[in-house]
Scaffold this motif. Structure first.
Motif, PDB file in Angstrom:
ATOM      1  N   ALA A 314     -79.241 -33.439 -54.934  1.00  0.00           N
ATOM      2  CA  ALA A 314     -78.711 -32.236 -55.595  1.00  0.00           C
ATOM      3  C   ALA A 314     -79.632 -31.042 -55.376  1.00  0.00           C
ATOM      4  O   ALA A 314     -79.177 -29.922 -55.094  1.00  0.00           O
ATOM      5  CB  ALA A 314     -78.515 -32.509 -57.082  1.00  0.00           C
ATOM      6  N   ASN A 315     -80.949 -31.270 -55.492  1.00  0.00           N
ATOM      7  CA  ASN A 315     -81.905 -30.175 -55.296  1.00  0.00           C
ATOM      8  C   ASN A 315     -81.921 -29.705 -53.842  1.00  0.00           C
ATOM      9  O   ASN A 315     -82.062 -28.504 -53.571  1.00  0.00           O
ATOM     10  CB  ASN A 315     -83.299 -30.619 -55.724  1.00  0.00           C
ATOM     11  CG  ASN A 315     -83.403 -30.781 -57.224  1.00  0.00           C
ATOM     12  OD1 ASN A 315     -82.694 -30.139 -57.978  1.00  0.00           O
ATOM     13  ND2 ASN A 315     -84.286 -31.663 -57.672  1.00  0.00           N
ATOM     14  N   LEU A 316     -81.766 -30.642 -52.909  1.00  0.00           N
ATOM     15  CA  LEU A 316     -81.663 -30.245 -51.503  1.00  0.00           C
ATOM     16  C   LEU A 316     -80.428 -29.371 -51.299  1.00  0.00           C
ATOM     17  O   LEU A 316     -80.468 -28.376 -50.565  1.00  0.00           O
ATOM     18  CB  LEU A 316     -81.594 -31.490 -50.614  1.00  0.00           C
ATOM     19  CG  LEU A 316     -81.360 -31.234 -49.117  1.00  0.00           C
ATOM     20  CD1 LEU A 316     -82.483 -30.386 -48.523  1.00  0.00           C
ATOM     21  CD2 LEU A 316     -81.233 -32.551 -48.358  1.00  0.00           C
ATOM     22  N   GLY A 317     -79.340 -29.714 -51.973  1.00  0.00           N
ATOM     23  CA  GLY A 317     -78.133 -28.894 -51.867  1.00  0.00           C
ATOM     24  C   GLY A 317     -78.375 -27.462 -52.299  1.00  0.00           C
ATOM     25  O   GLY A 317     -77.914 -26.514 -51.639  1.00  0.00           O
ATOM     26  N   LEU A 318     -79.108 -27.271 -53.384  1.00  0.00           N
ATOM     27  CA  LEU A 318     -79.402 -25.919 -53.853  1.00  0.00           C
ATOM     28  C   LEU A 318     -80.245 -25.156 -52.833  1.00  0.00           C
ATOM     29  O   LEU A 318     -80.019 -23.970 -52.583  1.00  0.00           O
ATOM     30  CB  LEU A 318     -80.124 -25.986 -55.198  1.00  0.00           C
ATOM     31  CG  LEU A 318     -79.276 -26.475 -56.377  1.00  0.00           C
ATOM     32  CD1 LEU A 318     -80.156 -26.714 -57.594  1.00  0.00           C
ATOM     33  CD2 LEU A 318     -78.184 -25.469 -56.710  1.00  0.00           C
ATOM     34  N   ALA A 319     -81.237 -25.839 -52.252  1.00  0.00           N
ATOM     35  CA  ALA A 319     -82.075 -25.177 -51.252  1.00  0.00           C
ATOM     36  C   ALA A 319     -81.258 -24.792 -50.017  1.00  0.00           C
ATOM     37  O   ALA A 319     -81.401 -23.689 -49.484  1.00  0.00           O
ATOM     38  CB  ALA A 319     -83.238 -26.093 -50.866  1.00  0.00           C
ATOM     39  N   LEU A 320     -80.397 -25.704 -49.565  1.00  0.00           N
ATOM     40  CA  LEU A 320     -79.561 -25.403 -48.399  1.00  0.00           C
ATOM     41  C   LEU A 320     -78.597 -24.259 -48.694  1.00  0.00           C
ATOM     42  O   LEU A 320     -78.307 -23.426 -47.813  1.00  0.00           O
ATOM     43  CB  LEU A 320     -78.792 -26.654 -47.983  1.00  0.00           C
ATOM     44  CG  LEU A 320     -79.647 -27.805 -47.427  1.00  0.00           C
ATOM     45  CD1 LEU A 320     -78.791 -29.038 -47.195  1.00  0.00           C
ATOM     46  CD2 LEU A 320     -80.345 -27.379 -46.142  1.00  0.00           C
ATOM     47  N   GLN A 321     -78.128 -24.200 -49.928  1.00  0.00           N
ATOM     48  CA  GLN A 321     -77.246 -23.099 -50.312  1.00  0.00           C
ATOM     49  C   GLN A 321     -77.993 -21.769 -50.178  1.00  0.00           C
ATOM     50  O   GLN A 321     -77.460 -20.793 -49.649  1.00  0.00           O
ATOM     51  CB  GLN A 321     -76.779 -23.326 -51.754  1.00  0.00           C
ATOM     52  CG  GLN A 321     -75.609 -22.475 -52.175  1.00  0.00           C
ATOM     53  CD  GLN A 321     -75.039 -22.937 -53.501  1.00  0.00           C
ATOM     54  OE1 GLN A 321     -75.266 -24.055 -53.940  1.00  0.00           O
ATOM     55  NE2 GLN A 321     -74.300 -22.073 -54.142  1.00  0.00           N
ATOM     56  N   ASP A 322     -79.236 -21.738 -50.647  1.00  0.00           N
ATOM     57  CA  ASP A 322     -80.043 -20.522 -50.530  1.00  0.00           C
ATOM     58  C   ASP A 322     -80.316 -20.167 -49.075  1.00  0.00           C
ATOM     59  O   ASP A 322     -80.487 -18.994 -48.736  1.00  0.00           O
ATOM     60  CB  ASP A 322     -81.378 -20.699 -51.260  1.00  0.00           C
ATOM     61  CG  ASP A 322     -81.219 -20.726 -52.772  1.00  0.00           C
ATOM     62  OD1 ASP A 322     -80.093 -20.486 -53.255  1.00  0.00           O
ATOM     63  OD2 ASP A 322     -82.214 -20.995 -53.469  1.00  0.00           O
ATOM     64  N   LEU A 323     -80.381 -21.183 -48.219  1.00  0.00           N
ATOM     65  CA  LEU A 323     -80.659 -20.949 -46.802  1.00  0.00           C
ATOM     66  C   LEU A 323     -79.408 -20.572 -46.013  1.00  0.00           C
ATOM     67  O   LEU A 323     -79.454 -20.442 -44.792  1.00  0.00           O
ATOM     68  CB  LEU A 323     -81.294 -22.206 -46.193  1.00  0.00           C
ATOM     69  CG  LEU A 323     -82.734 -22.497 -46.637  1.00  0.00           C
ATOM     70  CD1 LEU A 323     -83.147 -23.904 -46.239  1.00  0.00           C
ATOM     71  CD2 LEU A 323     -83.693 -21.461 -46.036  1.00  0.00           C
TER      72      LEU A 323
END
Length: 650
Positions: A314-323
């Motif tokens: 889930a946290n990786l998803g948030l980072a990828l969203q920001d990227l």
């Protein structure tokens, strides 16, 4: 005839009676008579285990295994010694050899669980402990260990009975009592948790993890200072305990002390490089500090350690969203939900991602799985016919969202025989005026006077499944006409009246980037022919005075107005404006719900539902930054448009 046999026959009863020194002497005599005797080596190794000489035990039992690889007890006890000296992968391998030789071997399965737990392989450890209990249902240590692992997996309700079974048989099992305290805290029983954790401390007064767990519960009870003090005491005793540093980082993180939290998480990672929780926690801090690329690397490292770690996905998803990788983010949220269907934050973030892309049906389905509290003991409305049925609509979110979702209430009222709306107490008079066919009241503890209920945020799933289902009408709330007229008269004539709201009192790390300082509004203050009115519900009178002095502008405000709590006054003041310019905060939502023209200075977000506008509010126009821009760029564009509007008004 085995010359060592008589010596072993004398030694074993002494060993069983606890006379280890005498038994060891006889085992050594047996080895002198017959060097390399596997049983003598094994038993001498077990005596070494019992006296805490685990490295010596590894050597002795290892020699026994080399002499005879067919005895499952040798492998199981070698695993026990290997685990004790921290050689967990080797311990795992030895356990698996023992279990191949004797399937269902309870002690070997329990030690296997311990070796896996030490590497934080919780799901595999759970399977091992359950295998131990199948072989011996009354195995006290396995009950305690299984309960501890279930608690670590977030399954506190399942953990509690196993932990209580273990403690009933052996109250001195400090690890089980520690896990029970943590489980009770997870179950929302902090007072019971404190009692258990204090009992665990009496068994081991200086045990760092117990101090840390007690700190977590104390913090939940509101004593943040006491929690931090307990953690610092634990860290003074155990400065090399990675788990303690990770917990300390979480406490600091919750206090928004981001830099200190990052240092604590980084210390945990240095001490335990494969600690998935600390890696993903550090990644979260890096993302919040504006470095999503570093965050993504850390979350992937966490997943290399634990592929089934839902929170890291889930946290990786948030980072990828920001990227700027929405497809990668959606896939990561999906993996989080595959590994843990109860990972509601992943469901919420995937919902927002899909809604932002305009995929309403998928988005609203995910949105139904968001974290919520206060569901009443009634059936939930699933979109079926409401004719003749009493529907309760229950608020669940902040004031701004409540106003937005209230745009669905008229449709729900039209479908039902009777609707009761529970809303923020401040909205009761406004909603009563807006929805006269409904009963409007403040929230109740456990309402049972309706047939079924709907959470306000779940209504769009059934009433706004496509963009053409949003009504084109401007505004669904009406301010008190007399109060509005009085406010307008008080403003007099002389130019465009523009209400402004530039920040919020909710400036936590997740929202901070949505707000501005009043200095950033200088381009708007330079527009001639405009009279500004503060709609800022938290006053900010010092900021207003500073801006007035710095920019030579008058910003109308009345300290006697309680715009935070008296929404009738706030609505009248807002309705008296010709235009409202607001960041993404409640004053702008109230203005749009009243049908006042609103320019919303904001980042593009999910509430736009894949459009350039906000379908909820026909009178609202988003001003979003250009690619790579800032909210200051959006304010500059709003200032240019305001200059044109003010000129045309003149």
């Amino acid at each position: 005839m085995d010359p060592a046999g008589p010596l072993l026959a004398q030694a074993v009863p002494l060993h069983q009676a606890g006379r280890l020194g005498e038994a060891e002497a006889l085992y050594r005599q047996a080895l002198a008579v017959r060097p390399g005797h596997p049983d003598a080596l094994h038993l001498l190794g077990m005596a070494a285990c019992q006296t805490g000489r685990f490295a010596e035990a590894v050597d002795l039992i290892g020699q026994a295994v080399a002499g005879n690889r067919s005895v499952p007890d040798y492998h199981a006890n070698l695993a026990f010694a290997l685990h004790a000296v921290g050689r967990h992968p080797e311990a795992e391998a030895a356990c698996r050899r023992a279990l191949r030789l004797r399937p269902g071997f309870p002690e070997a399965a329990n030690t296997l669980g311990n070796a896996l737990s030490a590497r934080r392989l919780w799901s595999e450890a759970e399977r091992a402990y359950r295998e131990a209990l199948r072989g011996r249902p009354g195995y006290v240590e396995a009950h305690g260990n299984l309960g501890t692992v279930l608690q670590a997996l977030g399954r506190a309700a399942e953990a509690e009975p196993h932990l209580r079974t273990a403690l009933a048989a052996n109250p001195a099992l400090a690890e089980a009592r520690l896990a029970l305290g943590r489980a009770l805290a997870d179950l929302g029983r902090p007072e019971d948790a404190v009692e258990e954790l204090r009992a665990a401390r009496r068994v081991r007064p200086g045990h760092g993890p117990t101090l840390a767990a007690l700190a977590v519960v104390v913090e939940r009870l509101g004593d943040v200072g006491g929690a931090e003090g307990l953690q610092r005491r634990a860290l003074a005793l155990f400065p090399d305990d990675a788990e303690l540093w990770n917990l300390h980082g979480q406490t600091l993180h919750r206090q928004d002390r981001t830099a200190a939290a990052a240092q604590a998480y980084a210390r945990a990672v240095r001490l335990f490089p494969t600690m998935a929780e600390a890696l993903t926690n550090l990644g979260t801090v890096r993302r919040e500090s504006g470095d999503p690329a570093a965050a993504a690397v850390l979350h992937r490292q966490a997943l290399d350690c634990r592929r089934d770690y839902a929170a890291a996905h889930a946290n990786l998803g948030l980072a990828l969203q920001d990227l700027g990788d929405p497809a990668g983010a959606e896939a990561a949220f999906g993996l989080a939900l595959r590994h843990d269907p109860g990972e509601r934050l992943a469901a919420l973030n995937r919902a927002l991602l899909r809604l932002k892309a305009g995929r309403l049906a998928e988005g609203w389905a995910d949105y139904a799985g968001r974290p919520t509290a206060g569901r009443p003991a009634l059936p939930e409305w699933q979109g079926e016919d409401l004719t003749g049925r009493h529907l309760l609509i229950r608020r669940e979110q902040g004031l701004g969202d409540e106003l937005m979702f209230a745009s669905c209430y008229a449709d729900a009222i039209g479908r039902s025989g009777h609707v009761t709306i529970e809303c923020d107490r401040r909205l009761v008079p406004l909603f009563a005026r807006a929805f006269p066919a409904a009963t409007v009241r403040r929230p109740s503890d456990d309402p049972r006077d309706a047939d079924l209920y709907a959470l306000a945020g779940s209504l769009p799933r059934h009433l706004r499944s496509a963009l053409d289902t949003f009504p084109p009408s401007a505004g669904w709330i009406v301010a008190d006409p007399e109060r509005t007229a009085a406010r307008r008269r008080a403003m007099g004539d002389g130019g465009l009246v523009v209400g402004i709201a530039w920040t919020s009192w909710r400036t936590d790390r997740s929202r901070r980037g949505a707000y501005t300082a009043l200095d950033a509004w200088a381009p708007l203050f330079a527009v001639p022919g405009v009279r500004f009115v503060s709609l800022q519900y938290d006053g900010r009178y010092d900021a207003i005075a500073e801006a007035e002095g710095r920019f030579g502008v008058a910003i109308r405000h009345d300290p006697a107005d309680d715009l935070a709590n008296d929404l009738e006054t706030a609505a009248a003041l807002t309705a008296a404006c010709d235009l409202v310019v607001s960041v993404a905060s409640a004053p702008g939502e109230l203005a749009a719900a009243l049908g006042v023209p609103v320019w919303r200075v904001c980042w593009a977000d999910w509430t736009q539902l894949g459009t350039a506008v906000r379908p909820w509010y026909p009178t609202l126009r988003p001003y979003t930054p250009p690619p790579g821009g800032t909210l200051a760029d959006a304010l500059a564009r709003a200032a240019r448009d305001l200059r044109a509007l003010a000129g045309s008004a003149r």
